[in-house]
Design an enzyme around this catalytic site. Structure first.
Site, PDB file in Angstrom:
ATOM      1  N   ARG A 120       0.983  -1.010   0.005  1.00 52.48           N
ATOM      2  CA  ARG A 120      -0.039   0.045   0.139  1.00 52.48           C
ATOM      3  C   ARG A 120       0.967   1.237  -0.026  1.00 52.48           C
ATOM      4  O   ARG A 120       0.905   2.118   0.970  1.00 52.48           O
ATOM      5  CB  ARG A 120      -0.993  -0.217   1.316  1.00 52.48           C
ATOM      6  CG  ARG A 120      -1.696  -1.230   0.970  1.00 52.48           C
ATOM      7  CD  ARG A 120      -2.850  -1.295   1.967  1.00 52.48           C
ATOM      8  NE  ARG A 120      -4.202  -0.919   1.400  1.00 52.48           N
ATOM      9  CZ  ARG A 120      -5.203  -0.957   1.849  1.00 52.48           C
ATOM     10  NH1 ARG A 120      -5.434  -1.363   3.099  1.00 52.48           N
ATOM     11  NH2 ARG A 120      -6.655  -0.575   1.348  1.00 52.48           N
ATOM     12  N   GLN A 125      -1.140   2.559  -5.708  1.00 52.66           N
ATOM     13  CA  GLN A 125      -2.629   2.867  -5.476  1.00 52.66           C
ATOM     14  C   GLN A 125      -3.563   2.465  -6.429  1.00 52.66           C
ATOM     15  O   GLN A 125      -4.721   1.939  -6.283  1.00 52.66           O
ATOM     16  CB  GLN A 125      -2.579   4.506  -5.289  1.00 52.66           C
ATOM     17  CG  GLN A 125      -2.987   4.783  -3.747  1.00 52.66           C
ATOM     18  CD  GLN A 125      -2.822   6.366  -3.577  1.00 52.66           C
ATOM     19  OE1 GLN A 125      -2.728   7.166  -4.220  1.00 52.66           O
ATOM     20  NE2 GLN A 125      -2.850   6.474  -2.177  1.00 52.66           N
ATOM     21  N   ASP A 128      -4.777  -1.236  -6.094  1.00 55.19           N
ATOM     22  CA  ASP A 128      -5.116  -1.545  -4.836  1.00 55.19           C
ATOM     23  C   ASP A 128      -6.607  -2.270  -4.682  1.00 55.19           C
ATOM     24  O   ASP A 128      -7.490  -1.398  -4.545  1.00 55.19           O
ATOM     25  CB  ASP A 128      -4.907  -0.403  -4.009  1.00 55.19           C
ATOM     26  CG  ASP A 128      -4.974  -0.850  -2.188  1.00 55.19           C
ATOM     27  OD1 ASP A 128      -5.363  -1.890  -2.095  1.00 55.19           O
ATOM     28  OD2 ASP A 128      -5.063  -0.012  -1.589  1.00 55.19           O
ATOM     29  N   SER A 131      -8.669  -1.289  -1.520  1.00 58.52           N
ATOM     30  CA  SER A 131      -9.368  -0.178  -1.421  1.00 58.52           C
ATOM     31  C   SER A 131     -10.381   0.160  -2.082  1.00 58.52           C
ATOM     32  O   SER A 131     -11.647   0.619  -1.605  1.00 58.52           O
ATOM     33  CB  SER A 131      -8.418   1.065  -1.625  1.00 58.52           C
ATOM     34  OG  SER A 131      -7.540   1.228  -0.922  1.00 58.52           O
ATOM     35  N   TYR A 226      -1.291   2.327   9.035  1.00 55.97           N
ATOM     36  CA  TYR A 226      -2.494   1.222   9.619  1.00 55.97           C
ATOM     37  C   TYR A 226      -2.500   1.480  11.148  1.00 55.97           C
ATOM     38  O   TYR A 226      -1.633   1.932  11.845  1.00 55.97           O
ATOM     39  CB  TYR A 226      -2.055  -0.137   9.401  1.00 55.97           C
ATOM     40  CG  TYR A 226      -2.215  -0.492   7.658  1.00 55.97           C
ATOM     41  CD1 TYR A 226      -3.661  -0.617   7.563  1.00 55.97           C
ATOM     42  CD2 TYR A 226      -1.188  -0.974   6.974  1.00 55.97           C
ATOM     43  CE1 TYR A 226      -3.989  -1.009   6.156  1.00 55.97           C
ATOM     44  CE2 TYR A 226      -1.460  -1.441   5.783  1.00 55.97           C
ATOM     45  CZ  TYR A 226      -2.835  -1.371   5.270  1.00 55.97           C
ATOM     46  OH  TYR A 226      -3.228  -1.925   4.143  1.00 55.97           O
TER      47      TYR A 226
HETATM   48  P1  NAD Z   1      -8.240  -1.094   7.810  1.00 58.24           P
HETATM   49  O1  NAD Z   1      -9.667  -1.829   6.900  1.00 58.24           O
HETATM   50  O2  NAD Z   1      -7.039  -1.840   8.212  1.00 58.24           O
HETATM   51  O3  NAD Z   1      -8.839  -0.424   8.988  1.00 58.24           O
HETATM   52  C1  NAD Z   1     -10.108   0.408   8.838  1.00 58.24           C
HETATM   53  C2  NAD Z   1      -9.958   1.648  10.166  1.00 58.24           C
HETATM   54  O4  NAD Z   1     -10.324   1.093  11.275  1.00 58.24           O
HETATM   55  C3  NAD Z   1      -8.764   2.074   9.941  1.00 58.24           C
HETATM   56  O5  NAD Z   1      -8.689   3.688   9.810  1.00 58.24           O
HETATM   57  C4  NAD Z   1      -7.915   1.923  11.186  1.00 58.24           C
HETATM   58  O6  NAD Z   1      -7.345   3.108  11.979  1.00 58.24           O
HETATM   59  C5  NAD Z   1      -9.438   1.737  12.029  1.00 58.24           C
HETATM   60  N1  NAD Z   1      -9.304   1.050  13.459  1.00 58.24           N
HETATM   61  C6  NAD Z   1      -8.438  -0.019  13.724  1.00 58.24           C
HETATM   62  N2  NAD Z   1      -8.628  -0.050  15.201  1.00 58.24           N
HETATM   63  C7  NAD Z   1      -9.471   0.688  15.533  1.00 58.24           C
HETATM   64  C8  NAD Z   1     -10.079   1.111  16.874  1.00 58.24           C
HETATM   65  N3  NAD Z   1      -9.778   0.396  18.132  1.00 58.24           N
HETATM   66  N4  NAD Z   1     -11.000   2.005  17.084  1.00 58.24           N
HETATM   67  C9  NAD Z   1     -11.178   2.713  15.990  1.00 58.24           C
HETATM   68  N5  NAD Z   1     -10.857   2.352  14.853  1.00 58.24           N
HETATM   69  C10 NAD Z   1      -9.719   1.410  14.383  1.00 58.24           C
HETATM   70  O7  NAD Z   1      -7.732   0.122   6.900  1.00 58.24           O
HETATM   71  P2  NAD Z   1      -7.663   0.471   5.515  1.00 58.24           P
HETATM   72  O8  NAD Z   1      -9.077   1.296   5.076  1.00 58.24           O
HETATM   73  O9  NAD Z   1      -7.624  -0.467   4.525  1.00 58.24           O
HETATM   74  O10 NAD Z   1      -6.713   1.645   5.175  1.00 58.24           O
HETATM   75  C11 NAD Z   1      -6.165   2.344   6.379  1.00 58.24           C
HETATM   76  C12 NAD Z   1      -4.964   3.360   5.942  1.00 58.24           C
HETATM   77  O11 NAD Z   1      -3.989   2.613   5.167  1.00 58.24           O
HETATM   78  C13 NAD Z   1      -5.490   4.482   4.956  1.00 58.24           C
HETATM   79  O12 NAD Z   1      -6.096   5.401   5.563  1.00 58.24           O
HETATM   80  C14 NAD Z   1      -4.109   4.847   4.423  1.00 58.24           C
HETATM   81  O13 NAD Z   1      -3.172   5.547   5.447  1.00 58.24           O
HETATM   82  C15 NAD Z   1      -3.414   3.442   4.194  1.00 58.24           C
HETATM   83  N6  NAD Z   1      -3.603   3.127   2.844  1.00 58.24           N
HETATM   84  C16 NAD Z   1      -2.874   3.349   1.989  1.00 58.24           C
HETATM   85  C17 NAD Z   1      -2.747   3.092   0.274  1.00 58.24           C
HETATM   86  C18 NAD Z   1      -2.054   3.333  -0.575  1.00 58.24           C
HETATM   87  O14 NAD Z   1      -1.258   4.109  -0.579  1.00 58.24           O
HETATM   88  N7  NAD Z   1      -1.631   2.535  -1.488  1.00 58.24           N
HETATM   89  C19 NAD Z   1      -4.183   2.249   0.204  1.00 58.24           C
HETATM   90  C20 NAD Z   1      -5.165   2.062   1.130  1.00 58.24           C
HETATM   91  C21 NAD Z   1      -4.922   2.535   2.375  1.00 58.24           C
END
Ligand code: NAD
Length: 379
Positions: A120, A125, A128, A131, A226
């Protein structure tokens, strides 16, 4: 080189490439074969594929002729026996769940490109799928909650009186959570949001949500954006605050996850027992244990007339656009591996390729797969 698109098994309605994306693959120099009727559940016909330049064939012929096979879910165990050494399979692996399957594929000499392992990083991006599919899930979760709720989402001022807007609580503001905030706001709900990553605060605000901060969250810059697991003290404080907001809410969309770990339990049974009858909880973390103590994966349960929907396959319920996004991600990944003659040449020196390759040359390659499966062997 031939790319083969296989039909999915079980309840899966999506397909790895729609005709338009099959045409994009042809433009990259590959021949495309599609299994008969493979696109029907995603609302595309064999005729649509042939019009896009693909050839229709049966499963056996595709497996015997294609150098690259594309699926959404790993093909059946029975298929593996027919695969040949050096064949490349591009799929969503779920390595922990499918570890025995992966071991068989490795011994058979298959190269497995795992779309759920694409690093990620910014350069990846457009590849992905996590996402893309989370976007679909966040959208569908809100629509499902809105259709089940015995109230309106928006505020109404009419001759029949004033209807107050619904209150939506969103747990986790990752990709699915942010999409859920956007859709719930578009439908006119008042939205409150919890997350442990302070970085999402501004994004939540810009979408019109109210970010509720719980002090003392642990964050780790090395976790690549994350969340990480929280202390017992923080968990207790967060559960109490979530309970306060949940009893006032009409809908909870739960999306909180920690990669490779069980989902955090944020909504206790006691909280649900105090929620308003008619409220709806959609738990998108159901497959990894759920954010609600009562969630059961793949089904809906009810307590105190509150519905708890444990569904994690929303993308399959929106198969056309979910397949469209999936296919575009696949094409973007393949573009960095296909040479000018239309041959697939994965270059393990590229961090996207090595991060995505679960097994190659009968060895485990991806460091994340090795970590997840506890494999010591070095690549
Ligand atoms: P995810 O599905 O792993 O998690 C979903 C959300 O749950 C996250 O925002 C996390 O902080 C939150 N969470 C975890 N424990 C928690 C708790 N106890 N209470 C409340 N919230 C909690 O995450 P995701 O949606 O796949 O992606 C998260 C991050 O990954 C993105 O915001 C970004 O920073 C990064 N990301 C980067 C890329 C990229 O650059 N290619 C692509 C996707 C995501």
């Amino acid at each position: 080189m031939i790319a083969g698109i296989l039909s999915e098994t079980g309840n899966e309605n999506r397909i790895a490439l729609l005709p338009c994306e099959a045409a994009s693959l042809k433009k990259l120099g590959m021949e495309v074969m599609v299994e008969f009727h493979a696109g029907e559940r995603a609302f595309v016909s064999d005729k649509d594929y042939t019009a896009a330049g693909a050839t229709m064939a049966d499963r056996k012929e595709i497996i015997s002729r294609a150098a690259l096979l594309l699926t959404i879910n790993p093909p059946l165990n029975d298929d593996i026996k027919s695969f040949t050494d050096g064949q490349i399979l591009c799929t969503v692996l779920n390595p922990v769940e499918n570890n025995l399957w992966l071991e068989k594929a490795r011994l058979q000499g298959l190269t497995v490109l795992a779309l759920d392992l694409v690093p990620r990083i910014t350069r990846a991006q457009s590849m992905d799928i996590l996402s893309s599919m989370a976007t679909v899930s966040g959208y569908k979760a809100v629509l499902e909650a809105a259709s089940l709720l015995p109230r309106f989402f928006p505020m109404f001022m009419s001759a029949a009186g004033t209807i107050r807007p619904a209150k939506v609580l969103i747990l986790g503001a990752g990709v699915a959570g942010l999409q859920a905030i956007a859709v719930a706001r578009k439908l006119g709900a008042v939205v409150e949001v919890f997350d442990v990553r302070s970085a999402v605060k501004e994004e939540v605000k810009s979408l019109g949500g109210k970010f509720i901060e719980v002090e003392g969250a642990r964050e780790d810059a090395a976790a690549g954006g994350y969340a990480i697991e929280q202390t017992e003290e923080f968990r207790k404080k967060q559960q109490d605050l979530i309970q306060q907001r949940a009893v006032a809410a009409d809908v909870v969309i739960a999306t909180a996850m920690i990669p490779g770990k069980k989902a955090p339990v944020l909504l206790l049974k006691e909280t649900v027992s105090r929620m308003k009858p008619g409220s709806v909880i959609v738990d998108l973390a159901a497959a990894t244990g759920g954010n609600c103590e009562l969630t059961q994966n793949g089904t809906t349960v009810e307590m105190n007339r509150v519905k708890i929907i444990g569904k994690s396959d929303y993308p399959s319920d929106m198969p056309y656009d979910a397949s469209k996004m999936f296919g575009n991600n696949v094409i973007n990944l393949l573009k960095i591996m296909i040479d000018k003659n239309g041959n697939l040449k994965p270059d393990m020196a590229d961090e996207i390729v090595s991060g995505t390759t679960a097994v190659y040359g009968k060895e485990y390659i991806s460091q994340r797969v090795k970590q997840m499966l506890g494999i010591k062997q070095t690549a």
